[in-house]
Design an enzyme around this catalytic site. Structure first.
Site, PDB file in Angstrom:
ATOM      1  N   LYS A 135       0.755  -1.195  -0.194  1.00 40.29           N
ATOM      2  CA  LYS A 135      -0.058   0.021   0.091  1.00 40.29           C
ATOM      3  C   LYS A 135       0.657   1.318   0.181  1.00 40.29           C
ATOM      4  O   LYS A 135       1.993   1.121   0.349  1.00 40.29           O
ATOM      5  CB  LYS A 135      -0.903  -0.108   1.251  1.00 40.29           C
ATOM      6  CG  LYS A 135      -1.914  -1.239   1.036  1.00 40.29           C
ATOM      7  CD  LYS A 135      -2.879  -0.977   2.340  1.00 40.29           C
ATOM      8  CE  LYS A 135      -4.011  -2.249   1.995  1.00 40.29           C
ATOM      9  NZ  LYS A 135      -4.996  -2.149   3.187  1.00 40.29           N
ATOM     10  N   TYR A 151     -12.458  -2.206  -3.956  1.00 39.09           N
ATOM     11  CA  TYR A 151     -12.724  -2.468  -2.647  1.00 39.09           C
ATOM     12  C   TYR A 151     -14.373  -2.376  -2.519  1.00 39.09           C
ATOM     13  O   TYR A 151     -14.975  -2.017  -1.610  1.00 39.09           O
ATOM     14  CB  TYR A 151     -12.291  -1.384  -1.622  1.00 39.09           C
ATOM     15  CG  TYR A 151     -10.992  -1.947  -1.134  1.00 39.09           C
ATOM     16  CD1 TYR A 151     -10.590  -3.094  -0.209  1.00 39.09           C
ATOM     17  CD2 TYR A 151      -9.806  -1.058  -1.215  1.00 39.09           C
ATOM     18  CE1 TYR A 151      -9.518  -3.318   0.261  1.00 39.09           C
ATOM     19  CE2 TYR A 151      -8.340  -1.279  -0.862  1.00 39.09           C
ATOM     20  CZ  TYR A 151      -8.430  -2.588  -0.112  1.00 39.09           C
ATOM     21  OH  TYR A 151      -7.094  -2.915   0.398  1.00 39.09           O
ATOM     22  N   PHE A 201     -15.759   2.575   7.011  1.00 41.93           N
ATOM     23  CA  PHE A 201     -14.471   3.230   6.635  1.00 41.93           C
ATOM     24  C   PHE A 201     -14.204   3.167   5.146  1.00 41.93           C
ATOM     25  O   PHE A 201     -13.218   3.431   4.763  1.00 41.93           O
ATOM     26  CB  PHE A 201     -13.373   2.139   7.355  1.00 41.93           C
ATOM     27  CG  PHE A 201     -13.774   0.835   6.981  1.00 41.93           C
ATOM     28  CD1 PHE A 201     -13.309   0.081   5.730  1.00 41.93           C
ATOM     29  CD2 PHE A 201     -14.171  -0.169   8.052  1.00 41.93           C
ATOM     30  CE1 PHE A 201     -13.373  -1.099   5.275  1.00 41.93           C
ATOM     31  CE2 PHE A 201     -14.631  -1.381   7.417  1.00 41.93           C
ATOM     32  CZ  PHE A 201     -13.886  -1.948   6.255  1.00 41.93           C
ATOM     33  N   ARG A 227      -1.278 -13.841   4.367  1.00 40.45           N
ATOM     34  CA  ARG A 227      -1.868 -13.134   5.397  1.00 40.45           C
ATOM     35  C   ARG A 227      -1.280 -13.277   6.732  1.00 40.45           C
ATOM     36  O   ARG A 227      -1.157 -12.413   7.726  1.00 40.45           O
ATOM     37  CB  ARG A 227      -3.491 -13.636   5.473  1.00 40.45           C
ATOM     38  CG  ARG A 227      -4.218 -13.141   4.148  1.00 40.45           C
ATOM     39  CD  ARG A 227      -5.770 -13.302   4.204  1.00 40.45           C
ATOM     40  NE  ARG A 227      -6.372 -12.810   5.348  1.00 40.45           N
ATOM     41  CZ  ARG A 227      -7.011 -11.416   5.235  1.00 40.45           C
ATOM     42  NH1 ARG A 227      -6.816 -10.948   4.129  1.00 40.45           N
ATOM     43  NH2 ARG A 227      -7.642 -11.046   6.196  1.00 40.45           N
ATOM     44  N   THR A 238      -5.093  -7.058  10.724  1.00 43.19           N
ATOM     45  CA  THR A 238      -5.520  -5.904  10.049  1.00 43.19           C
ATOM     46  C   THR A 238      -5.116  -4.703  10.844  1.00 43.19           C
ATOM     47  O   THR A 238      -4.652  -3.636  10.263  1.00 43.19           O
ATOM     48  CB  THR A 238      -7.190  -6.043   9.743  1.00 43.19           C
ATOM     49  OG1 THR A 238      -7.301  -7.078   9.154  1.00 43.19           O
ATOM     50  CG2 THR A 238      -7.542  -4.731   8.848  1.00 43.19           C
ATOM     51  N   ARG A 261       2.723  -5.743   8.977  1.00 45.44           N
ATOM     52  CA  ARG A 261       1.903  -4.585   9.603  1.00 45.44           C
ATOM     53  C   ARG A 261       2.406  -4.317  10.840  1.00 45.44           C
ATOM     54  O   ARG A 261       2.509  -2.989  11.497  1.00 45.44           O
ATOM     55  CB  ARG A 261       0.379  -4.962   9.764  1.00 45.44           C
ATOM     56  CG  ARG A 261      -0.422  -4.915   8.269  1.00 45.44           C
ATOM     57  CD  ARG A 261      -1.682  -5.680   8.207  1.00 45.44           C
ATOM     58  NE  ARG A 261      -2.391  -5.337   7.121  1.00 45.44           N
ATOM     59  CZ  ARG A 261      -3.209  -6.083   6.828  1.00 45.44           C
ATOM     60  NH1 ARG A 261      -3.903  -7.001   7.344  1.00 45.44           N
ATOM     61  NH2 ARG A 261      -4.197  -5.748   5.627  1.00 45.44           N
ATOM     62  N   ASN A 280      -2.409   0.466   6.607  1.00 46.11           N
ATOM     63  CA  ASN A 280      -1.873  -0.511   7.302  1.00 46.11           C
ATOM     64  C   ASN A 280      -0.990  -1.427   6.261  1.00 46.11           C
ATOM     65  O   ASN A 280      -0.842  -2.834   6.377  1.00 46.11           O
ATOM     66  CB  ASN A 280      -2.969  -1.329   7.693  1.00 46.11           C
ATOM     67  CG  ASN A 280      -4.075  -1.942   6.568  1.00 46.11           C
ATOM     68  OD1 ASN A 280      -3.781  -1.634   5.587  1.00 46.11           O
ATOM     69  ND2 ASN A 280      -4.813  -2.925   7.161  1.00 46.11           N
ATOM     70  N   HIS A 306      -1.914  -5.493   1.369  1.00 51.65           N
ATOM     71  CA  HIS A 306      -3.301  -6.094   1.359  1.00 51.65           C
ATOM     72  C   HIS A 306      -2.888  -7.781   0.730  1.00 51.65           C
ATOM     73  O   HIS A 306      -1.857  -7.830   0.127  1.00 51.65           O
ATOM     74  CB  HIS A 306      -3.913  -5.546   0.136  1.00 51.65           C
ATOM     75  CG  HIS A 306      -5.196  -6.363  -0.385  1.00 51.65           C
ATOM     76  ND1 HIS A 306      -6.557  -6.327   0.107  1.00 51.65           N
ATOM     77  CD2 HIS A 306      -5.336  -7.242  -1.383  1.00 51.65           C
ATOM     78  CE1 HIS A 306      -7.075  -7.485  -0.448  1.00 51.65           C
ATOM     79  NE2 HIS A 306      -6.309  -7.843  -1.479  1.00 51.65           N
ATOM     80  N   GLU A 342      -9.401 -10.628  -7.481  1.00 51.76           N
ATOM     81  CA  GLU A 342      -8.565  -9.641  -7.494  1.00 51.76           C
ATOM     82  C   GLU A 342      -7.290  -9.688  -8.417  1.00 51.76           C
ATOM     83  O   GLU A 342      -6.860  -8.579  -8.926  1.00 51.76           O
ATOM     84  CB  GLU A 342      -8.147  -9.561  -6.077  1.00 51.76           C
ATOM     85  CG  GLU A 342      -9.172  -9.200  -4.987  1.00 51.76           C
ATOM     86  CD  GLU A 342      -8.822  -9.161  -3.660  1.00 51.76           C
ATOM     87  OE1 GLU A 342      -9.515  -8.933  -2.715  1.00 51.76           O
ATOM     88  OE2 GLU A 342      -7.788  -9.464  -3.361  1.00 51.76           O
TER      89      GLU A 342
HETATM   90  P1  RTP Z   1      -6.972  -6.173   3.422  1.00 59.20           P
HETATM   91  O1  RTP Z   1      -8.290  -6.567   2.465  1.00 59.20           O
HETATM   92  O2  RTP Z   1      -6.507  -4.516   2.876  1.00 59.20           O
HETATM   93  O3  RTP Z   1      -5.950  -7.220   2.902  1.00 59.20           O
HETATM   94  O4  RTP Z   1      -7.112  -6.074   4.815  1.00 59.20           O
HETATM   95  P2  RTP Z   1      -7.938  -7.006   5.563  1.00 59.20           P
HETATM   96  O5  RTP Z   1      -8.405  -8.377   4.817  1.00 59.20           O
HETATM   97  O6  RTP Z   1      -7.279  -7.497   6.606  1.00 59.20           O
HETATM   98  O7  RTP Z   1      -9.262  -6.309   6.147  1.00 59.20           O
HETATM   99  P3  RTP Z   1     -10.786  -5.922   5.556  1.00 59.20           P
HETATM  100  O8  RTP Z   1     -11.750  -6.307   6.597  1.00 59.20           O
HETATM  101  O9  RTP Z   1     -10.677  -6.748   4.212  1.00 59.20           O
HETATM  102  O10 RTP Z   1     -10.485  -4.456   5.277  1.00 59.20           O
HETATM  103  C1  RTP Z   1     -10.054  -3.897   4.295  1.00 59.20           C
HETATM  104  C2  RTP Z   1      -9.315  -2.515   4.580  1.00 59.20           C
HETATM  105  O11 RTP Z   1     -10.182  -1.779   5.268  1.00 59.20           O
HETATM  106  C3  RTP Z   1      -9.614  -0.895   6.227  1.00 59.20           C
HETATM  107  N1  RTP Z   1     -10.471  -1.273   7.536  1.00 59.20           N
HETATM  108  N2  RTP Z   1     -10.743  -0.269   8.387  1.00 59.20           N
HETATM  109  N3  RTP Z   1     -11.595   1.352  10.656  1.00 59.20           N
HETATM  110  C4  RTP Z   1     -11.802   0.071  10.574  1.00 59.20           C
HETATM  111  O12 RTP Z   1     -12.661  -0.605  11.257  1.00 59.20           O
HETATM  112  C5  RTP Z   1     -11.416  -0.938   9.335  1.00 59.20           C
HETATM  113  N4  RTP Z   1     -11.745  -2.070   9.355  1.00 59.20           N
HETATM  114  C6  RTP Z   1     -10.991  -2.223   7.938  1.00 59.20           C
HETATM  115  C7  RTP Z   1      -8.151  -1.546   6.604  1.00 59.20           C
HETATM  116  O13 RTP Z   1      -7.187  -0.531   5.967  1.00 59.20           O
HETATM  117  C8  RTP Z   1      -8.447  -2.863   5.812  1.00 59.20           C
HETATM  118  O14 RTP Z   1      -7.136  -3.125   5.206  1.00 59.20           O
HETATM  119 MG    MG Z   2      -9.937  -7.983   2.937  1.00 58.88          MG
END
Ligand code: RTP
Ligand code: MG
Length: 142
Positions: A11, A51, A59, A87, A93, A104, A114, A117, A128
């Site tokens: 990112k 996204y 968010f 992961r 996350t 991270r 963060n 991805h 994706e």
């Molecule tokens: P990613 O898709 O980026 O790999 O991250 P992830 O699976 O660990 O998390 P995901 O639930 O898919 O959320 C995508 C991105 O959204 C942001 N986020 N912010 N403020 C919040 O509660 C929140 N929750 C998620 C994070 O930047 C996350 O990487």
């Molecule tokens: Mg995700």
């Protein structure tokens, strides 16, 4: 364990820290191969499209703005159990909850910025990967 492909993104915050090579080393040390890679800078339409699954989340706007804030590296990682391994290497996350030694933990500032991805299932990995790469631009080496 099956050989999988997953979509990884370094990112904007991590690209700005000049740690692309450091992060690639972590993938390679874990037995994952970079089989496609490109630097790009997302526009709003692309960031929202990538996204789209999070469109209704509170968010979403912050996430889209952040992903547009600078260049990113997109890559396809291939290897046994690649989705889970990637992961694990990324960590939780929320960087405050990420284990020591994860991307991270080491490079992320906040849950919004963060660092990385990774696809979360074989189905999302396929979608994706196709979002960023033609199959002709992916080069498995066995
Ligand atoms: P990613 O898709 O980026 O790999 O991250 P992830 O699976 O660990 O998390 P995901 O639930 O898919 O959320 C995508 C991105 O959204 C942001 N986020 N912010 N403020 C919040 O509660 C929140 N929750 C998620 C994070 O930047 C996350 O990487
Ligand atoms: Mg995700």
């Amino acid at each position: 364990m099956a050989v999988e492909r997953t979509l990884s993104i370094i990112k904007p915050d991590a690209v700005a820290q000049n740690v692309i090579g450091e992060i690639y080393s972590r993938f390679e040390r874990a037995g994952l191969q970079v089989v496609a890679a490109r630097m790009t800078h997302l526009g709003r339409e692309q960031a929202e499209g990538f996204y789209a699954v999070h469109r209704e989340r509170p968010f979403f706007n912050a996430l889209v703005e952040f992903m547009m804030s600078g260049p990113i590296m997109v890559q396809v990682l291939e290897g046994e159990d690649a989705i889970r391994k990637n992961r694990e290497i990324m960590g939780a996350t929320n960087p405050a909850e990420a284990e020591a030694g994860t991307i991270r933990h080491d490079y992320a500032e906040s849950i919004d910025a963060n660092a990385a991805h990774g696809s979360d299932s074989p189905e999302t990995a396929a979608t994706e990967i196709a979002f960023f790469f033609d199959s002709n631009d992916i080069h498995s080496r066995g």
